[in-house]
Design an enzyme around this catalytic site. Structure first.
Site, PDB file in Angstrom:
ATOM      1  N   PRO A  90     -12.593 -10.191 -20.829  1.00  0.00           N
ATOM      2  CA  PRO A  90     -11.785 -10.438 -22.028  1.00  0.00           C
ATOM      3  C   PRO A  90     -11.124  -9.159 -22.525  1.00  0.00           C
ATOM      4  O   PRO A  90     -11.760  -8.101 -22.560  1.00  0.00           O
ATOM      5  CB  PRO A  90     -12.809 -10.958 -23.039  1.00  0.00           C
ATOM      6  CG  PRO A  90     -14.115 -10.386 -22.583  1.00  0.00           C
ATOM      7  CD  PRO A  90     -14.036 -10.340 -21.082  1.00  0.00           C
ATOM      8  N   ARG A 110     -14.739   2.363 -24.635  1.00  0.00           N
ATOM      9  CA  ARG A 110     -13.864   2.229 -25.800  1.00  0.00           C
ATOM     10  C   ARG A 110     -14.631   1.976 -27.096  1.00  0.00           C
ATOM     11  O   ARG A 110     -14.010   1.769 -28.130  1.00  0.00           O
ATOM     12  CB  ARG A 110     -12.878   1.080 -25.560  1.00  0.00           C
ATOM     13  CG  ARG A 110     -11.918   1.328 -24.417  1.00  0.00           C
ATOM     14  CD  ARG A 110     -11.356   0.034 -23.849  1.00  0.00           C
ATOM     15  NE  ARG A 110     -10.569  -0.729 -24.798  1.00  0.00           N
ATOM     16  CZ  ARG A 110      -9.280  -0.504 -25.062  1.00  0.00           C
ATOM     17  NH1 ARG A 110      -8.657   0.492 -24.454  1.00  0.00           N
ATOM     18  NH2 ARG A 110      -8.627  -1.268 -25.907  1.00  0.00           N
ATOM     19  N   THR A 156     -19.482 -10.715 -27.935  1.00  0.00           N
ATOM     20  CA  THR A 156     -19.434  -9.272 -27.724  1.00  0.00           C
ATOM     21  C   THR A 156     -20.122  -8.598 -28.890  1.00  0.00           C
ATOM     22  O   THR A 156     -19.747  -8.792 -30.047  1.00  0.00           O
ATOM     23  CB  THR A 156     -17.980  -8.782 -27.595  1.00  0.00           C
ATOM     24  OG1 THR A 156     -17.407  -9.355 -26.413  1.00  0.00           O
ATOM     25  CG2 THR A 156     -17.928  -7.269 -27.490  1.00  0.00           C
ATOM     26  N   TYR A 186     -15.427 -12.404 -30.973  1.00  0.00           N
ATOM     27  CA  TYR A 186     -15.802 -11.393 -31.954  1.00  0.00           C
ATOM     28  C   TYR A 186     -16.077 -12.115 -33.270  1.00  0.00           C
ATOM     29  O   TYR A 186     -15.318 -13.013 -33.660  1.00  0.00           O
ATOM     30  CB  TYR A 186     -14.673 -10.396 -32.185  1.00  0.00           C
ATOM     31  CG  TYR A 186     -14.471  -9.374 -31.102  1.00  0.00           C
ATOM     32  CD1 TYR A 186     -15.443  -8.410 -30.835  1.00  0.00           C
ATOM     33  CD2 TYR A 186     -13.290  -9.347 -30.365  1.00  0.00           C
ATOM     34  CE1 TYR A 186     -15.249  -7.458 -29.853  1.00  0.00           C
ATOM     35  CE2 TYR A 186     -13.084  -8.394 -29.379  1.00  0.00           C
ATOM     36  CZ  TYR A 186     -14.073  -7.456 -29.120  1.00  0.00           C
ATOM     37  OH  TYR A 186     -13.876  -6.515 -28.152  1.00  0.00           O
ATOM     38  N   GLY A 210     -14.950   0.331 -15.183  1.00  0.00           N
ATOM     39  CA  GLY A 210     -14.363   1.195 -14.178  1.00  0.00           C
ATOM     40  C   GLY A 210     -14.146   0.574 -12.822  1.00  0.00           C
ATOM     41  O   GLY A 210     -13.656   1.241 -11.905  1.00  0.00           O
ATOM     42  N   SER A 252     -22.273  -3.762 -20.336  1.00  0.00           N
ATOM     43  CA  SER A 252     -20.955  -3.176 -20.571  1.00  0.00           C
ATOM     44  C   SER A 252     -21.038  -2.135 -21.677  1.00  0.00           C
ATOM     45  O   SER A 252     -21.774  -2.310 -22.644  1.00  0.00           O
ATOM     46  CB  SER A 252     -19.954  -4.273 -20.969  1.00  0.00           C
ATOM     47  OG  SER A 252     -18.695  -3.720 -21.308  1.00  0.00           O
ATOM     48  N   HIS A 305     -18.126  -1.365 -23.038  1.00  0.00           N
ATOM     49  CA  HIS A 305     -16.802  -1.650 -23.592  1.00  0.00           C
ATOM     50  C   HIS A 305     -15.714  -0.803 -22.918  1.00  0.00           C
ATOM     51  O   HIS A 305     -14.711  -0.442 -23.532  1.00  0.00           O
ATOM     52  CB  HIS A 305     -16.782  -1.417 -25.108  1.00  0.00           C
ATOM     53  CG  HIS A 305     -15.971  -2.417 -25.865  1.00  0.00           C
ATOM     54  ND1 HIS A 305     -16.501  -3.562 -26.392  1.00  0.00           N
ATOM     55  CD2 HIS A 305     -14.651  -2.461 -26.178  1.00  0.00           C
ATOM     56  CE1 HIS A 305     -15.570  -4.256 -27.008  1.00  0.00           C
ATOM     57  NE2 HIS A 305     -14.432  -3.613 -26.881  1.00  0.00           N
ATOM     58  N   ARG A 348     -10.126   5.884 -31.567  1.00  0.00           N
ATOM     59  CA  ARG A 348      -9.373   6.018 -30.313  1.00  0.00           C
ATOM     60  C   ARG A 348      -8.208   6.974 -30.559  1.00  0.00           C
ATOM     61  O   ARG A 348      -7.160   6.602 -31.094  1.00  0.00           O
ATOM     62  CB  ARG A 348      -8.909   4.650 -29.831  1.00  0.00           C
ATOM     63  CG  ARG A 348     -10.105   3.713 -29.644  1.00  0.00           C
ATOM     64  CD  ARG A 348      -9.741   2.331 -29.183  1.00  0.00           C
ATOM     65  NE  ARG A 348     -10.915   1.456 -29.219  1.00  0.00           N
ATOM     66  CZ  ARG A 348     -10.907   0.171 -28.889  1.00  0.00           C
ATOM     67  NH1 ARG A 348      -9.777  -0.392 -28.476  1.00  0.00           N
ATOM     68  NH2 ARG A 348     -12.010  -0.543 -28.973  1.00  0.00           N
ATOM     69  N   TYR A 388      -3.218   2.150 -25.599  1.00  0.00           N
ATOM     70  CA  TYR A 388      -4.218   1.182 -26.040  1.00  0.00           C
ATOM     71  C   TYR A 388      -5.057   0.681 -24.870  1.00  0.00           C
ATOM     72  O   TYR A 388      -6.293   0.638 -24.940  1.00  0.00           O
ATOM     73  CB  TYR A 388      -3.538   0.005 -26.747  1.00  0.00           C
ATOM     74  CG  TYR A 388      -4.481  -1.132 -27.050  1.00  0.00           C
ATOM     75  CD1 TYR A 388      -5.427  -1.027 -28.056  1.00  0.00           C
ATOM     76  CD2 TYR A 388      -4.439  -2.315 -26.308  1.00  0.00           C
ATOM     77  CE1 TYR A 388      -6.306  -2.063 -28.331  1.00  0.00           C
ATOM     78  CE2 TYR A 388      -5.317  -3.357 -26.571  1.00  0.00           C
ATOM     79  CZ  TYR A 388      -6.247  -3.230 -27.585  1.00  0.00           C
ATOM     80  OH  TYR A 388      -7.127  -4.256 -27.834  1.00  0.00           O
TER      81      TYR A 388
END
Length: 406
Positions: free
Chosen positions: A76, A238, A158, A132, A268, A233, A235, A167, A23
């Site tokens: 976050p 993801r 976000t 969210y 990263g 970003s 994410h 995923r 995850y």
């Protein structure tokens, strides 16, 4: 205490099961966007200059009007309670004395009021809240009111994950994280628009940040809606597979914003050299995602045992940084170039000594952007200070999040 960065994920891996590891470390689908984030950072090279006085080191920065020990944020993260029982509250217990920003994610436990109380109890560090949208306008208004009452100084929306992404590592394991216990809530995110953000801006009187901006066009719209910071970003790779890397996006966002709002970035980043590159390209602060999670896991959920004053980082960590960082500690004239663009020649961002301005330009994607387009006064100075500060992300995390004993 850990002596180098690779020890942190190795220790973290030994403390979590396969589901949790997949995850926090996996990306979406082919994981192309995830790999691009790291590749974009590695593609940027440093050009050190010699014989500059670096005896006075000051890595501090001003974010949203207040000084921080360094331009660093704990990004976050959802489902942190699967790593440590205290969830996001444990983050604050670890960073209170480090003087950096902690961001509570709405997809993690505990409740926002408990996390805020943990921050206050640990020393009252700066706390921001990320939201969210999991309900209608009335639900959003209720949460915003709670965030206000709990004393968070900034609210982050976000906006880059309308639906939970595919995923595949989690799918192969059959793992559903706690943050996805009710997937029907995703529909509310999909219906959230700029009009909703404008309504929130009218109600929320403190700092407002939009996270997940990936184009100059959306950055311009965000600024027009009165945001105080644009958070660049993808994410962490993801959300949308094959998205551009955060560092590839950053220059155009800086140009579009033009100093009208602060700019943050994640994707990263693991080391101080990564932060330096982001700052030289125009970011005001850098967020840590996976390293943040690794640190909590490696520390066994006991980050509160290792809080230390951030002012001790540079002299204490020189022996941990290795020859490359030690070399940078003695050089303050640093430049960044893009290895993919040839020839680069003199077209690069130069971070001169901490007391001098920046000159030069940067060539990205075959286009030369002037320094004035990319970097506002003061920002390169911060980057030069970071380069000469001689601390690495590994040392920072080891100092306030991952020590397992004294």
């Amino acid at each position: 205490m850990f002596s180098c960065l690779p020890e942190i994920p190795r220790a973290a891996r030994g403390r979590v099961d396969d589901n949790v590891w997949a995850y926090f470390n996996g990306g979406t689908e082919s994981e192309t966007a995830l790999r691009r984030n790291r590749h974009a950072l590695d593609r940027l090279a440093l050009k050190p200059r010699v014989l500059r006085d670096t005896t006075r080191i000051d890595p501090t920065a001003v974010l949203l009007g207040k000084r921080v020990a360094m331009p660093l944020m704990m990004a976050p993260i959802g489902s942190l309670q699967t790593i440590t029982a205290g969830g996001s509250a444990d983050t604050f217990r670890g960073i209170d004395r480090a003087g950096v920003i902690g961001i509570v994610g709405s997809a993690s436990q505990p409740a926002l009021e408990i996390a805020a109380a943990a921050s206050a109890g640990a020393g009252g560090g700066r706390t921001w809240y990320q939201l969210y949208v999991h309900g209608d306008a009335g639900w959003v208004d209720d949460v915003v009111a709670r965030v206000d009452a709990a004393g968070y100084e900034a609210l982050i929306f976000t906006v880059d994950l309308d639906y939970y992404s595919i995923r595949e590592k989690q799918i192969l394991l059959g793992y559903i994280p706690p943050s996805q216990s009710d997937p029907s809530l995703n529909a509310f995110r999909a219906g959230f628009t700029w009009a909703d953000l404008a309504r929130i801006r009218d109600r929320w009187r403190r700092s407002l940040i939009v996270k997940g901006i990936q184009t100059a066009e959306d950055a311009e719209i965000a600024v027009q809606h009165g945001v105080d910071a644009v958070y660049v970003s993808n994410h962490g790779g993801r959300a949308l597979d094959h998205a551009r890397a955060a560092m590839d996006i950053l220059p155009e966002i800086v140009t579009a914003v033009g100093g009208r709002a602060e700019i943050y970035v994640d994707g990263g980043c693991l080391r101080a050299t990564d932060m330096l590159k982001a700052m030289a390209l125009g970011a005001d602060a850098v967020g840590l995602g996976r390293l943040h999670a690794w640190a909590l896991a490696a520390g066994g959920g006991r980050p509160e045992r290792s809080g230390r004053d951030a002012r001790t980082f540079p002299p204490r960590t020189r022996h941990l940084d290795g020859p490359a960082r030690h070399h940078l500690a003695r050089r303050t004239r640093t430049a960044i170039r893009n290895d993919r663009t040839t020839p680069v020649g003199d077209r690069h961002v130069q971070c001169l000594s901490v007391s001098r301005p920046v000159d030069g330009s940067v060539a990205l994607r075959g286009q030369t952007l002037s320094t004035s387009q990319m970097i506002t006064p003061g920002r390169p100075t911060q980057a030069a200070r970071l380069a000469s500060g001689n601390f690495s992300m590994a040392c920072v995390m080891a100092d306030w999040s991952v020590r397992r004993g004294s």
